[in-house]
Design an enzyme around this catalytic site. Structure first.
Site, PDB file in Angstrom:
ATOM      1  N   ASP A  18       0.883  -1.165   0.000  1.00 44.97           N
ATOM      2  CA  ASP A  18       0.000   0.000   0.000  1.00 44.97           C
ATOM      3  C   ASP A  18       0.924   1.219   0.000  1.00 44.97           C
ATOM      4  O   ASP A  18       1.909   1.237   0.739  1.00 44.97           O
ATOM      5  CB  ASP A  18      -0.882  -0.008   1.246  1.00 44.97           C
ATOM      6  N   ASP A  22       0.144   0.100   6.288  1.00 41.15           N
ATOM      7  CA  ASP A  22       0.506   0.907   7.458  1.00 41.15           C
ATOM      8  C   ASP A  22      -0.356   0.578   8.667  1.00 41.15           C
ATOM      9  O   ASP A  22      -0.182   1.167   9.731  1.00 41.15           O
ATOM     10  CB  ASP A  22       0.429   2.413   7.134  1.00 41.15           C
ATOM     11  N   ASP A  51      -5.778  -1.169   6.644  1.00 41.18           N
ATOM     12  CA  ASP A  51      -5.386  -2.274   5.779  1.00 41.18           C
ATOM     13  C   ASP A  51      -5.620  -3.636   6.411  1.00 41.18           C
ATOM     14  O   ASP A  51      -5.124  -4.650   5.907  1.00 41.18           O
ATOM     15  CB  ASP A  51      -3.893  -2.151   5.412  1.00 41.18           C
TER      16      ASP A  51
END
Length: 638
Positions: free
Chosen positions: A328, A530, A534
């Site tokens: 990400d 992070d 997520d």
């Protein structure tokens, strides 16, 4: 050494001294005494039993206890049968020596395991003993579990921060090395967040507690460490199953060696019984049962020394097999700190009006982009007036509809403009494409009034991380982002990322990851996020890695591996550790089985004696343990 290890060492030394004295006396005196041979035998057994029981008493008790509990076939049983058989055959010195060497191997194993465990359980020292609460001008020490949210605790210089919170008074430097592996203390002051487990090195800090102890960073880390051993790798599970069937098979083979050849070849039973006992000593699976889990334990310990928490050896093994890494972008490869670069007006309005409308629309959002817009507006020297706001409606992944006293305004990305059919000229789109970063459009119901460009900063170690992963054999690096294609491609090119999926809505990331996993049939897929939003992707991937996850509950809960700081280069580090661990495990399996099978054959042929059998058992185990302990000295070479 702990007390148990010292006691074992003492028993070994006493037994060796007694064995030497008894052997000398037996050879010089007892052999020449004129008494019946059966009497000599009884006296010899009585003397040799003294060092045997001193060093092997616990082995005999364990074997007996395990038999009563239905666990017959283990190394204690094998050692007991082999050494008692040696006594029956008159091999007294060998019987005691086998037990002594077996206990030497056990002692070596305990020392090695404790050393490995220390690398991990040093984290347990993070557990705070108390918290200071100020009452009537005096500090009172209380149990951290008795402190509530919003209570203010006082942390003096040199003390551990017992609970997560926000500093309300004071400034200092905090040592985060126990959590992150980072040796440089971090400066903190009022309004900064601090985490439990860090050490206050200088000034007095007053901290408002934001999480109860059970939900604090240190409590979650401790829980994770304590449960790490329950998640076994395929190699460990294989060895457990192997030992379950291997031990009874070799016992049956030993019985066959003792019984069949004398009957078939009409030879002495005592000769073949001796070979069967040697076969039993050789076959003990100590080297495998000890060294394989120890190797993984050492790998997890090495990772923790580098500020990486691995929740189980299965994830370490899977990381070694990873060939696709999915990132990400925001907060993982970039700092996650956004800044407004430019405000552009394209209609009959000025820049100040554009940034004001955007700030109004974003005033109820906690998104980093929203915060950057509000900060930029405040830099104009104005404070935000919300009196003219009638309503704010958010469209996930697109933007915001602001209902203002003067009309409706759309603040968001290209998808929002398309959804409400806001006309966008080719000249405008061409101009926007020249800009780097995220573009936030501001429009009324008729036209686009202007746009704001916002960019994020790439982390210093991101390029190094990607390069190292590619060198280590990662075939595909993928970046997922909601940014527009031009901005995403520019970041990917700078970092040498091979695949980019851009302009994704929040819900699209999981679907994109599903597709990547489906197409990757030759290895494991890693997702790196992070940890804020997520969690679904971290859970779905073969291995989920949370970046910079200190204090983020979702990350610690969902991820399989937690990087205690935000350094992406540590992804390559944990893969290196995983691969070295797996290499050592395979070396130990091949070496142990190879030596054992060779000496087993020599034992059945009558070539190997009891001393060689001891080497094939204890010697191989010690060598395998030494090899496994190399992981504790892991030093990364970049």
């Amino acid at each position: 050494m702990n007390k148990k290890q010292k006691r074992t060492l003492k028993n070994i030394i006493v037994s060796i001294v007694l064995l030497v004295i008894i052997t000398i006396l037996y050879q010089l005196i007892l052999q020449d005494i004129d008494i019946p041979s059966y009497a000599k035998r009884i006296i010899a057994i009585g003397f040799y039993l003294i060092p045997y029981l001193i060093v092997g008493g616990k082995v005999l008790l364990k074997a007996g206890r395990n038999i009563l509990n239905g666990q017959v076939f283990d190394e204690n049983f094998l050692m007991t049968i082999a050494t008692i058989g040696a006594f029956v055959l008159g091999e007294y010195t060998e019987a005691v020596a086998v037990m002594i060497f077996y206990q030497v191997g056990e002692l070596f194993e305990n020392i090695a395991v404790n050393k490995s465990r220390t690398a991990i359980t040093s984290l347990v020292k993070l557990r705070p003993d108390y918290a200071n609460i100020e009452k009537d001008g005096e500090l009172e020490k209380v149990d951290p579990e008795d402190v509530s949210i919003d209570d203010v605790i006082v942390v003096l210089p040199g003390e551990k921060i017992p609970l997560d919170g926000v500093i309300v008074e004071g400034e200092s430097y905090v040592d985060t090395s126990a959590l992150t592996g980072e040796s440089v203390p971090r400066r903190v002051a009022a309004f900064d967040n601090v985490m439990s487990g860090c050490v206050n090195t200088q000034g007095v800090l007053h901290i408002r507690v934001t999480k109860v102890f059970g939900e604090s960073t240190v409590a979650k880390i401790l829980d994770m460490v304590e449960n790490a051993s329950t998640r076994k790798s395929r190699s460990e599970s294989f060895i457990t199953r192997f030992a379950k069937y291997y031990t009874p098979i070799v016992v049956i083979l030993a019985v066959i060696v003792a019984v069949l050849p004398p009957i078939i070849l009409s030879q002495s039973f005592s000769v073949w019984l001796g070979r069967a006992l040697i076969f039993l000593v050789i076959s003990c699976p100590c080297a495998l049962v000890i060294s394989v889990p120890l190797s993984f334990f050492g790998g997890i310990g090495a990772a923790s020394n580098h500020g990486i928490l691995v929740k189980g050896s299965n994830y370490l093994e899977a990381m070694a097999e990873a060939n696709t890494i999915v990132f990400d972008k925001t907060g993982t490869l970039t700092e996650g700190v956004f800044k407004v670069n430019e405000v552009v007006a394209v209609a009959d309005v000025n820049e100040a009006e554009i940034i004001e409308l955007a700030a109004m629309a974003e005033s109820y959002s906690n998104h980093p982009i929203a915060k950057s817009i509000i900060i930029a507006y405040e830099e104009y020297g104005k404070s935000l007036n919300k009196d003219n706001i009638i309503d704010v409606e958010e469209f996930a992944g697109k933007g915001i509809l602001l209902t203002h006293k003067e009309g409706k305004y759309y603040v968001g990305n290209q998808a929002l403009m398309n959804a409400y059919e806001i006309p966008m000229s080719e000249e405008l789109m061409a101009e926007v494409s020249k800009h780097f970063g995220t573009v936030c459009y501001v429009a009324d119901e008729k036209e686009c009034l202007g746009y704001i460009t916002i960019s994020d900063v790439i982390k210093m170690d991101s390029k190094l991380a990607i390069d190292r992963l590619h060198k280590q054999g990662v075939k595909n690096s993928v970046m997922l982002t909601g940014d527009r294609k031009e901005a995403a491609d520019k970041v990917a090119k700078e970092l040498s990322i091979k695949t980019v999926l851009s302009e994704l809505l929040p819900g699209d990331k999981l679907s994109a990851l599903e597709g990547i996993i489906k197409n990757n049939d030759s290895g494991k897929t890693v997702f790196v996020g992070d940890g804020i939003n997520d969690a679904p992707a971290l859970t779905r991937a073969d291995i989920g890695i949370a970046m910079g996850a200190l204090g983020q509950d979702a990350a610690i809960e969902a991820a399989d591996i937690v990087l205690m700081d935000d350094n992406p280069a540590k992804i390559a580090t944990v893969q290196t550790i995983g691969r070295q661990t797996l290499t050592i495990v395979r070396q130990n399996i091949i070496f142990a089985l190879g030596v054992k099978f060779l000496v087993m054959i020599l034992g059945v042929m009558g070539i190997a004696n009891m001393w060689l059998a001891v080497f094939a058992d204890v010697g191989v185990a010690v060598i395998a343990i030494l090899n496994a302990m190399r992981m504790l000295r892991f030093e990364e070479i970049v």
